[in-house]
Design a protein around this motif. Structure first.
Motif, short mmCIF file in Angstrom:
data_model
loop_
_atom_site.label_atom_id
_atom_site.label_comp_id
_atom_site.label_asym_id
_atom_site.label_seq_id
_atom_site.Cartn_x
_atom_site.Cartn_y
_atom_site.Cartn_z
N TYR A 180 -6.11 -6.25 -3.11
CA TYR A 180 -4.43 -6.16 -2.79
C TYR A 180 -3.85 -5.85 -3.66
O TYR A 180 -2.44 -4.68 -4.01
CB TYR A 180 -4.34 -7.22 -2.19
CG TYR A 180 -2.94 -7.40 -1.25
CD1 TYR A 180 -2.29 -6.81 -0.54
CD2 TYR A 180 -2.02 -7.75 -2.42
CE1 TYR A 180 -1.34 -6.08 0.69
CE2 TYR A 180 -0.62 -7.64 -1.28
CZ TYR A 180 -0.33 -6.72 0.02
OH TYR A 180 1.29 -7.14 0.16
N ASN A 181 -3.47 -6.42 -5.04
CA ASN A 181 -3.44 -6.26 -6.09
C ASN A 181 -3.36 -4.84 -6.57
O ASN A 181 -1.96 -4.26 -7.37
CB ASN A 181 -2.63 -7.95 -6.76
CG ASN A 181 -2.12 -8.71 -6.27
OD1 ASN A 181 -1.70 -8.79 -5.53
ND2 ASN A 181 -2.80 -9.68 -6.92
N LYS A 182 -4.27 -4.91 -6.88
CA LYS A 182 -4.32 -3.42 -7.33
C LYS A 182 -3.86 -2.33 -6.93
O LYS A 182 -4.16 -1.00 -7.26
CB LYS A 182 -6.26 -3.04 -7.93
CG LYS A 182 -6.07 -4.44 -8.78
CD LYS A 182 -7.82 -4.44 -9.46
CE LYS A 182 -8.04 -5.11 -10.99
NZ LYS A 182 -9.36 -4.97 -11.55
N HIS A 183 -3.75 -2.51 -5.55
CA HIS A 183 -4.10 -1.13 -4.90
C HIS A 183 -2.76 -1.34 -3.88
O HIS A 183 -2.53 -0.99 -2.45
CB HIS A 183 -5.15 -0.68 -3.85
CG HIS A 183 -6.83 -0.20 -4.79
ND1 HIS A 183 -7.19 -1.55 -5.46
CD2 HIS A 183 -7.15 0.55 -4.98
CE1 HIS A 183 -8.30 -1.41 -5.70
NE2 HIS A 183 -7.85 0.79 -5.54
N LYS A 184 -1.88 -1.64 -4.71
CA LYS A 184 -0.33 -2.08 -3.47
C LYS A 184 -0.45 -0.72 -2.47
O LYS A 184 0.71 -0.61 -1.28
CB LYS A 184 0.51 -2.06 -4.38
CG LYS A 184 0.86 -3.95 -5.20
CD LYS A 184 1.39 -4.54 -4.06
CE LYS A 184 1.13 -6.10 -4.46
NZ LYS A 184 1.28 -7.65 -3.31
#
Length: 287
Positions: free
Chosen positions: A154-158
Motif C-alpha cells: 500500500y505504501n509503495k503503490h500509493k
C-alpha cells in the motif's frame, strides 16, 4: 473402501496376479493394465501410452501429468467441490451468447465440428471444477496474506489508491453481447437491444476491484464489458473524471491481498500441489 476392493477383486477373477490386471475391449485389445496407483486410484499403461501419444510427451512426463490429474481430482472430492448440471447449462448459455448464438445454434455448431455435445458438457464440467479448486486454493492464500506485506504494498503503490471521486459515464447495457459489441464500435448509432443512459458514479461507494476498472479506463474510452447479472452485460463510456480521493488501507486490504496472490499464482499453485504430492501414496506396480 472394502466395497471398492471387493468389486475390484471380482473384476480381476481369472487374471494372473495383483499388478497384472488388464481390461480389454470387445476385440480383446488391452486397454488397462494398472501401472501406478495414487492413493489407491489406478493409472493404467494404456492411459500413459495415450498421454504420450496425444501430447508427444516422454513416458515420465506423461506419468507426471496423470499423477497431477489424479491428485487434482482427489482434491476436488476432498473439498466437496460439486458442479451440478444446472451450472454447466448456465455456462453453456453464457458461452453461446458470447458467440452471438442461442443454445440450439451453438449445439448445432458443435456437432458440425464433429464435437459430441455430451463430451463437451463433461469437459466443461471438469474445467469449472478445476477453476473452483484453484479459486479455493488462492482464496486460502488471500486470507493468510500478511498484514505487514499488505501495508508495505500500500505504501509503495500509493498512486493505485488515488482515485477520482466521481466518474461521469454513459452506460450501455444489453442482454445481447453481440449487440453491445456493435454499439461500442458505433457509439453514435442506436442499436436495437441496447439501452443507453448517462450515469454519475461515486467511486468511493464501489469496492476496490470494480473501482479499478474505472480508474484504468481512460477518458473518452469504454470500460471492458462487465457481467451486470440477470443475463445482462454492460460497458461504460467514460466522459469525465472529477475530483480526487485516496482509498484508505482498511478498504484496500482485500484488493491488495488478491493482487499479491495473483502475482504469485503459479508459485502458490505449484507449492500447494507439490505438498499434496509428497504426502500422496504413489505405488509403482510396473513400468
Amino acid at each position: 473402501m472394502k466395497k471398492v476392493f471387493i468389486v475390484f477383486f471380482l473384476l480381476c477373477i481369472g487374471l494372473n496376479s495383483w499388478g497384472q490386471e488388464s481390461l480389454k475391449d470387445g476385440k480383446g485389445k488391452i486397454v488397462g493394465g494398472i501401472a501406478i496407483t495414487v492413493n489407491g486410484d489406478p493409472i493404467t499403461l494404456y492411459q500413459i501410452q495415450q498421454t504420450e501419444k496425444k501430447f508427444k510427451f516422454s513416458k515420465q512426463k506423461a506419468i507426471d501429468k496423470l499423477i497431477a490429474e489424479k491428485i487434482k481430482d482427489q482434491e476436488i472430492k476432498r473439498l466437496n467441490i460439486h458442479v451440478d448440471d444446472a451450472k454447466v447449462e448456465e455456462e453453456i448459455d453464457n458461452i453461446a451468447k458470447h458467440n452471438g448464438m442461442d443454445r440450439d445454434n451453438f449445439v448445432s455448431a458443435l456437432m458440425h465440428q464433429g464435437i459430441s455435445y455430451g463430451k463437451y458438457k463433461d469437459e466443461l464440467k471438469e474445467q469449472i471444477q478445476t477453476q473452483e479448486l484453484l479459486r479455493n486454493i488462492l482464496l486460502s492464500n488471500v486470507n493468510t496474506a500478511g498484514e505487514t506485506q499488505m501495508r508495505d504494498y500500500y505504501n509503495k503503490h500509493k498512486e493505485e489508491f488515488k482515485i477520482p471521486k466521481d466518474v461521469e459515464t454513459v452506460r450501455y447495457i444489453s442482454r445481447d453481447p453481440q449487440a453491445l459489441k456493435k454499439a461500442i464500435e458505433n457509439p453514435m448509432m442506436n442499436i436495437a437491444g441496447v439501452d443507453r443512459g448517462e450515469e454519475k458514479i461515486s467511486l468511493e461507494s464501489l469496492n476496490s476491484q470494480i473501482a479499478q476498472v474505472f480508474i484504468k479506463t481512460e477518458k473518452n474510452a469504454f470500460t471492458p464489458v462487465l457481467n451486470a447479472g440477470g443475463g445482462s452485460y454492460v460497458s461504460f463510456f467514460i466522459k469525465d473524471k472529477i475530483g480526487q480521493t485516496e482509498i484508505p488501507f482498511a478498504q484496500a486490504k482485500n484488493f491488495i491481498a488478491q493482487k499479491l496472490v495473483e502475482g504469485n499464482q503459479d508459485r502458490i499453485l505449484d507449492e500447494y500441489f507439490e505438498k499434496i504430492k509428497v504426502k500422496a501414496k504413489i505405488n509403482v506396480i510396473r513400468e
